[in-house]
Write a protein that holds these residues in place. Structure first.
Motif, short mmCIF file in Angstrom:
data_model
loop_
_atom_site.label_atom_id
_atom_site.label_comp_id
_atom_site.label_asym_id
_atom_site.label_seq_id
_atom_site.Cartn_x
_atom_site.Cartn_y
_atom_site.Cartn_z
N GLU A 47 147.02 90.16 21.16
CA GLU A 47 148.27 90.01 20.40
C GLU A 47 148.97 91.35 20.46
O GLU A 47 148.36 92.37 20.12
N HIS A 82 143.80 86.57 14.83
CA HIS A 82 145.02 87.35 15.04
C HIS A 82 144.71 88.85 15.04
O HIS A 82 145.14 89.58 15.93
N GLU A 83 143.96 89.29 14.06
CA GLU A 83 143.60 90.71 13.94
C GLU A 83 142.70 91.15 15.10
O GLU A 83 142.82 92.27 15.59
N SER A 110 156.11 81.10 16.21
CA SER A 110 155.03 81.47 15.31
C SER A 110 154.22 80.23 14.94
O SER A 110 154.72 79.12 14.96
N THR A 111 152.97 80.48 14.63
CA THR A 111 152.12 79.39 14.18
C THR A 111 151.78 79.66 12.73
O THR A 111 151.73 80.80 12.29
N LYS A 112 151.54 78.58 12.01
CA LYS A 112 151.18 78.72 10.60
C LYS A 112 149.71 79.12 10.49
O LYS A 112 148.84 78.47 11.07
N MET A 113 149.48 80.20 9.78
CA MET A 113 148.11 80.62 9.52
C MET A 113 147.69 80.04 8.19
O MET A 113 148.27 80.37 7.16
N SER A 114 146.70 79.17 8.25
CA SER A 114 146.27 78.54 7.01
C SER A 114 144.82 78.83 6.66
O SER A 114 144.40 78.59 5.54
N GLU A 115 144.08 79.36 7.61
CA GLU A 115 142.66 79.63 7.39
C GLU A 115 142.36 81.11 7.61
O GLU A 115 142.98 81.75 8.46
N ARG A 147 140.01 82.29 9.22
CA ARG A 147 139.64 82.42 10.63
C ARG A 147 140.87 82.69 11.50
O ARG A 147 140.80 83.45 12.47
N ASP A 148 142.00 82.07 11.16
CA ASP A 148 143.25 82.29 11.91
C ASP A 148 143.66 83.76 11.83
O ASP A 148 144.05 84.35 12.84
N LEU A 149 143.57 84.31 10.65
CA LEU A 149 143.91 85.72 10.47
C LEU A 149 142.93 86.61 11.23
O LEU A 149 143.33 87.58 11.88
#
Length: 170
Positions: A74, A14-15, A2-7, A9-11
């Motif tokens: 994903e 992913h979505e 897993s990667t850390k979602m911090s922004e 934009r990352d979410l």
């Protein structure tokens, strides 16, 4: 891994990948549903929605590209669950054709609800990110999903009413 979602934009990515997986899965699944359906209007609806779904895939891929990202699907547990439910129903229940058509209508509606929720969230995030071209692409998909749902609801109502008329009292 897993990667850390911090922004945000990352979410969003992913979505977007989740809905890309769902749409690609549906491109493979819709022809099967069309074959299974005996009701002419239902089969035609699956056929027409396949054309739209192929465009949905292109729109989602373009959204990735507009963000400078490679389109990456994903694995989508939601769509996998709906697909598994379909497969188990067919293998365990041996439904009559009328029952199968009603089941397919319901499964289609569940899928549309899932996609509508996904696209509503994505459009909201894209608006917040100021990505108006992406908003436009995803809104096109969203509106077509809403139209497909309304069509499925109308078919489902007709099938249910016809089924209720055919039942014999015990």
């Amino acid at each position: 891994m897993s990667t850390k979602m911090s922004e945000p934009r990352d979410l969003f990515l992913h979505e977007l990948g989740d809905v890309l997986y769902a749409e690609r899965t549906l491109v493979k699944t819709l022809p099967k549903l069309q074959e299974e359906a005996w009701d002419e209007e239902l089969a035609l609806g699956f056929e027409e929605h396949l054309d739209e779904t192929q465009q949905h895939v292109k729109n989602v891929e373009l959204a990735f590209e507009k963000l400078g990202e490679k389109p990456t699907a994903e694995k989508c547990p939601g769509i996998e669950g709906i697909k598994r439910e379909h497969d188990e129903f067919l293998s365990k229940e041996s439904p009559s054709q009328d029952v199968l058509d009603s089941f397919l209508t319901g499964a289609g509606a569940r899928t549309e609800h899932y996609e509508i929720a996904a696209y509503e969230g994505l459009v909201t995030m894209a608006e917040a990110m100021g990505e108006m071209e992406i908003v436009e692409l995803l809104t096109e998909n969203l509106e077509q999903e809403k139209t497909a749902l309304e069509r499925l609801k109308a078919i489902g109502k007709r099938l249910a009413e016809n089924g209720a008329k055919q039942e014999t009292p015990v």
